[in-house]
Design a protein around this motif. Structure first.
Motif, PDB file in Angstrom:
ATOM      1  N   THR A 188     -30.482   6.429 -24.111  1.00  0.00           N
ATOM      2  CA  THR A 188     -30.642   5.917 -22.751  1.00  0.00           C
ATOM      3  C   THR A 188     -31.166   4.485 -22.776  1.00  0.00           C
ATOM      4  O   THR A 188     -32.081   4.173 -23.545  1.00  0.00           O
ATOM      5  CB  THR A 188     -31.616   6.806 -21.959  1.00  0.00           C
ATOM      6  OG1 THR A 188     -31.132   8.156 -21.993  1.00  0.00           O
ATOM      7  CG2 THR A 188     -31.739   6.364 -20.514  1.00  0.00           C
ATOM      8  N   LEU A 189     -30.602   3.650 -21.911  1.00  0.00           N
ATOM      9  CA  LEU A 189     -31.063   2.270 -21.746  1.00  0.00           C
ATOM     10  C   LEU A 189     -31.713   2.102 -20.381  1.00  0.00           C
ATOM     11  O   LEU A 189     -31.228   2.633 -19.383  1.00  0.00           O
ATOM     12  CB  LEU A 189     -29.889   1.294 -21.846  1.00  0.00           C
ATOM     13  CG  LEU A 189     -29.284   1.062 -23.223  1.00  0.00           C
ATOM     14  CD1 LEU A 189     -27.921   0.402 -23.099  1.00  0.00           C
ATOM     15  CD2 LEU A 189     -30.212   0.207 -24.059  1.00  0.00           C
ATOM     16  N   LYS A 190     -32.806   1.336 -20.358  1.00  0.00           N
ATOM     17  CA  LYS A 190     -33.492   1.049 -19.095  1.00  0.00           C
ATOM     18  C   LYS A 190     -33.957  -0.402 -19.120  1.00  0.00           C
ATOM     19  O   LYS A 190     -34.455  -0.884 -20.141  1.00  0.00           O
ATOM     20  CB  LYS A 190     -34.699   1.976 -18.918  1.00  0.00           C
ATOM     21  CG  LYS A 190     -35.447   1.752 -17.608  1.00  0.00           C
ATOM     22  CD  LYS A 190     -36.583   2.739 -17.423  1.00  0.00           C
ATOM     23  CE  LYS A 190     -37.338   2.466 -16.133  1.00  0.00           C
ATOM     24  NZ  LYS A 190     -38.396   3.442 -15.887  1.00  0.00           N
ATOM     25  N   ILE A 191     -33.805  -1.081 -17.999  1.00  0.00           N
ATOM     26  CA  ILE A 191     -34.290  -2.457 -17.887  1.00  0.00           C
ATOM     27  C   ILE A 191     -35.816  -2.434 -17.837  1.00  0.00           C
ATOM     28  O   ILE A 191     -36.409  -1.731 -17.009  1.00  0.00           O
ATOM     29  CB  ILE A 191     -33.727  -3.149 -16.631  1.00  0.00           C
ATOM     30  CG1 ILE A 191     -32.208  -3.259 -16.721  1.00  0.00           C
ATOM     31  CG2 ILE A 191     -34.371  -4.515 -16.424  1.00  0.00           C
ATOM     32  CD1 ILE A 191     -31.534  -3.772 -15.458  1.00  0.00           C
ATOM     33  N   ILE A 192     -36.440  -3.192 -18.740  1.00  0.00           N
ATOM     34  CA  ILE A 192     -37.902  -3.306 -18.753  1.00  0.00           C
ATOM     35  C   ILE A 192     -38.337  -4.552 -18.008  1.00  0.00           C
ATOM     36  O   ILE A 192     -39.268  -4.539 -17.222  1.00  0.00           O
ATOM     37  CB  ILE A 192     -38.452  -3.429 -20.196  1.00  0.00           C
ATOM     38  CG1 ILE A 192     -38.128  -2.203 -21.004  1.00  0.00           C
ATOM     39  CG2 ILE A 192     -39.947  -3.667 -20.186  1.00  0.00           C
ATOM     40  CD1 ILE A 192     -38.577  -2.325 -22.453  1.00  0.00           C
ATOM     41  N   HIS A 193     -37.641  -5.656 -18.291  1.00  0.00           N
ATOM     42  CA  HIS A 193     -38.095  -6.953 -17.793  1.00  0.00           C
ATOM     43  C   HIS A 193     -36.920  -7.910 -17.671  1.00  0.00           C
ATOM     44  O   HIS A 193     -36.071  -7.959 -18.548  1.00  0.00           O
ATOM     45  CB  HIS A 193     -39.131  -7.523 -18.779  1.00  0.00           C
ATOM     46  CG  HIS A 193     -39.563  -8.916 -18.483  1.00  0.00           C
ATOM     47  ND1 HIS A 193     -40.337  -9.244 -17.414  1.00  0.00           N
ATOM     48  CD2 HIS A 193     -39.311 -10.079 -19.130  1.00  0.00           C
ATOM     49  CE1 HIS A 193     -40.547 -10.549 -17.413  1.00  0.00           C
ATOM     50  NE2 HIS A 193     -39.938 -11.077 -18.443  1.00  0.00           N
ATOM     51  N   GLN A 194     -36.888  -8.648 -16.592  1.00  0.00           N
ATOM     52  CA  GLN A 194     -35.894  -9.705 -16.397  1.00  0.00           C
ATOM     53  C   GLN A 194     -36.580 -11.044 -16.649  1.00  0.00           C
ATOM     54  O   GLN A 194     -37.757 -11.203 -16.357  1.00  0.00           O
ATOM     55  CB  GLN A 194     -35.373  -9.692 -14.950  1.00  0.00           C
ATOM     56  CG  GLN A 194     -34.741  -8.402 -14.538  1.00  0.00           C
ATOM     57  CD  GLN A 194     -33.273  -8.352 -14.892  1.00  0.00           C
ATOM     58  OE1 GLN A 194     -32.750  -9.215 -15.569  1.00  0.00           O
ATOM     59  NE2 GLN A 194     -32.602  -7.316 -14.435  1.00  0.00           N
ATOM     60  N   ALA A 195     -35.846 -12.012 -17.157  1.00  0.00           N
ATOM     61  CA  ALA A 195     -36.402 -13.346 -17.372  1.00  0.00           C
ATOM     62  C   ALA A 195     -36.976 -13.888 -16.064  1.00  0.00           C
ATOM     63  O   ALA A 195     -36.377 -13.716 -15.004  1.00  0.00           O
ATOM     64  CB  ALA A 195     -35.325 -14.283 -17.897  1.00  0.00           C
ATOM     65  N   HIS A 196     -38.118 -14.481 -16.128  1.00  0.00           N
ATOM     66  CA  HIS A 196     -38.814 -15.087 -14.987  1.00  0.00           C
ATOM     67  C   HIS A 196     -39.260 -14.065 -13.946  1.00  0.00           C
ATOM     68  O   HIS A 196     -39.519 -14.408 -12.810  1.00  0.00           O
ATOM     69  CB  HIS A 196     -37.956 -16.167 -14.324  1.00  0.00           C
ATOM     70  CG  HIS A 196     -37.347 -17.114 -15.290  1.00  0.00           C
ATOM     71  ND1 HIS A 196     -38.092 -17.967 -16.064  1.00  0.00           N
ATOM     72  CD2 HIS A 196     -36.055 -17.315 -15.667  1.00  0.00           C
ATOM     73  CE1 HIS A 196     -37.302 -18.665 -16.853  1.00  0.00           C
ATOM     74  NE2 HIS A 196     -36.058 -18.278 -16.635  1.00  0.00           N
ATOM     75  N   GLY A 197     -39.344 -12.802 -14.341  1.00  0.00           N
ATOM     76  CA  GLY A 197     -39.794 -11.757 -13.424  1.00  0.00           C
ATOM     77  C   GLY A 197     -41.161 -11.245 -13.831  1.00  0.00           C
ATOM     78  O   GLY A 197     -41.697 -11.602 -14.876  1.00  0.00           O
ATOM     79  N   ALA A 198     -41.734 -10.398 -13.014  1.00  0.00           N
ATOM     80  CA  ALA A 198     -43.044  -9.821 -13.311  1.00  0.00           C
ATOM     81  C   ALA A 198     -42.913  -8.751 -14.385  1.00  0.00           C
ATOM     82  O   ALA A 198     -41.928  -8.026 -14.427  1.00  0.00           O
ATOM     83  CB  ALA A 198     -43.641  -9.212 -12.046  1.00  0.00           C
ATOM     84  N   LYS A 199     -43.901  -8.680 -15.259  1.00  0.00           N
ATOM     85  CA  LYS A 199     -43.903  -7.658 -16.309  1.00  0.00           C
ATOM     86  C   LYS A 199     -44.782  -6.497 -15.879  1.00  0.00           C
ATOM     87  O   LYS A 199     -45.729  -6.657 -15.121  1.00  0.00           O
ATOM     88  CB  LYS A 199     -44.435  -8.229 -17.620  1.00  0.00           C
ATOM     89  CG  LYS A 199     -43.447  -9.117 -18.322  1.00  0.00           C
ATOM     90  CD  LYS A 199     -43.877  -9.350 -19.746  1.00  0.00           C
ATOM     91  CE  LYS A 199     -42.771 -10.053 -20.491  1.00  0.00           C
ATOM     92  NZ  LYS A 199     -43.005 -10.098 -21.920  1.00  0.00           N
ATOM     93  N   THR A 200     -44.492  -5.334 -16.428  1.00  0.00           N
ATOM     94  CA  THR A 200     -45.283  -4.147 -16.147  1.00  0.00           C
ATOM     95  C   THR A 200     -46.576  -4.172 -16.962  1.00  0.00           C
ATOM     96  O   THR A 200     -46.652  -4.828 -17.992  1.00  0.00           O
ATOM     97  CB  THR A 200     -44.480  -2.878 -16.479  1.00  0.00           C
ATOM     98  OG1 THR A 200     -45.310  -1.741 -16.257  1.00  0.00           O
ATOM     99  CG2 THR A 200     -44.023  -2.857 -17.923  1.00  0.00           C
ATOM    100  N   ASN A 201     -47.570  -3.439 -16.519  1.00  0.00           N
ATOM    101  CA  ASN A 201     -48.812  -3.318 -17.279  1.00  0.00           C
ATOM    102  C   ASN A 201     -48.716  -2.231 -18.339  1.00  0.00           C
ATOM    103  O   ASN A 201     -49.590  -2.116 -19.184  1.00  0.00           O
ATOM    104  CB  ASN A 201     -49.983  -3.000 -16.344  1.00  0.00           C
ATOM    105  CG  ASN A 201     -50.391  -4.208 -15.546  1.00  0.00           C
ATOM    106  OD1 ASN A 201     -50.208  -5.334 -15.990  1.00  0.00           O
ATOM    107  ND2 ASN A 201     -50.944  -3.977 -14.364  1.00  0.00           N
ATOM    108  N   GLU A 202     -47.667  -1.411 -18.266  1.00  0.00           N
ATOM    109  CA  GLU A 202     -47.467  -0.367 -19.264  1.00  0.00           C
ATOM    110  C   GLU A 202     -47.133  -1.003 -20.602  1.00  0.00           C
ATOM    111  O   GLU A 202     -46.360  -1.947 -20.670  1.00  0.00           O
ATOM    112  CB  GLU A 202     -46.322   0.564 -18.835  1.00  0.00           C
ATOM    113  CG  GLU A 202     -46.597   1.365 -17.593  1.00  0.00           C
ATOM    114  CD  GLU A 202     -47.644   2.438 -17.789  1.00  0.00           C
ATOM    115  OE1 GLU A 202     -47.762   2.944 -18.912  1.00  0.00           O
ATOM    116  OE2 GLU A 202     -48.339   2.752 -16.823  1.00  0.00           O
TER     117      GLU A 202
END
Length: 125
Positions: free
Chosen positions: A62-76
């Motif tokens: 399975t693939l899931k988007i974690i982060h997009q360039a210039h976007g906010a990152k998760t704290n996980e």
């Protein structure tokens, strides 16, 4: 080329142990489907010497988007458990149509392990 991108794929072996390794893929055609890209990633894993052997043979599906360039990152530390309806990639949809762009970071993991961890998100140290 306009359709080529640099993607980082975070191979997640264990959510509980926060066990993951990033791999960078250059020249990725965003017009291919998520299923085609996943198959390509699986096909090159056995030859990637920088990966410990358990990462080369794990059952990623399975693939899931974690982060997009210039976007906010998760704290996980491994990846967010939120927004699966928007961020999980469907196998028959092109990467571009799924929202993947240049410099996107993706998680590649076993969905069964993810569902177990999501139901009881406790880490082990």
């Amino acid at each position: 080329m306009a359709g080529e991108a640099v993607l980082t794929v975070r191979l997640v072996r264990s959510f509980q142990h926060r066990n993951f390794r990033p791999l960078v893929f250059k020249g990725v055609d965003l017009n291919q489907t998520a299923g085609q890209f996943a198959a390509h990633v699986r096909s090159v894993l056995p030859t990637r010497q920088e990966l410990p052997p358990p990462f080369r043979t794990f059952r990623y599906d399975t693939l899931k988007i974690i982060h997009q360039a210039h976007g906010a990152k998760t704290n996980e530390l491994v990846m967010s458990l939120e927004d699966d309806d928007k961020l999980l990639l469907e196998e028959d949809v092109s990467l571009r149509a799924a929202g993947v762009a240049n410099e996107t970071e993706l998680a590649f993991f076993c969905k069964e392990d993810y569902e177990v961890f999501k139901a009881n998100p406790k880490t082990v140290w």
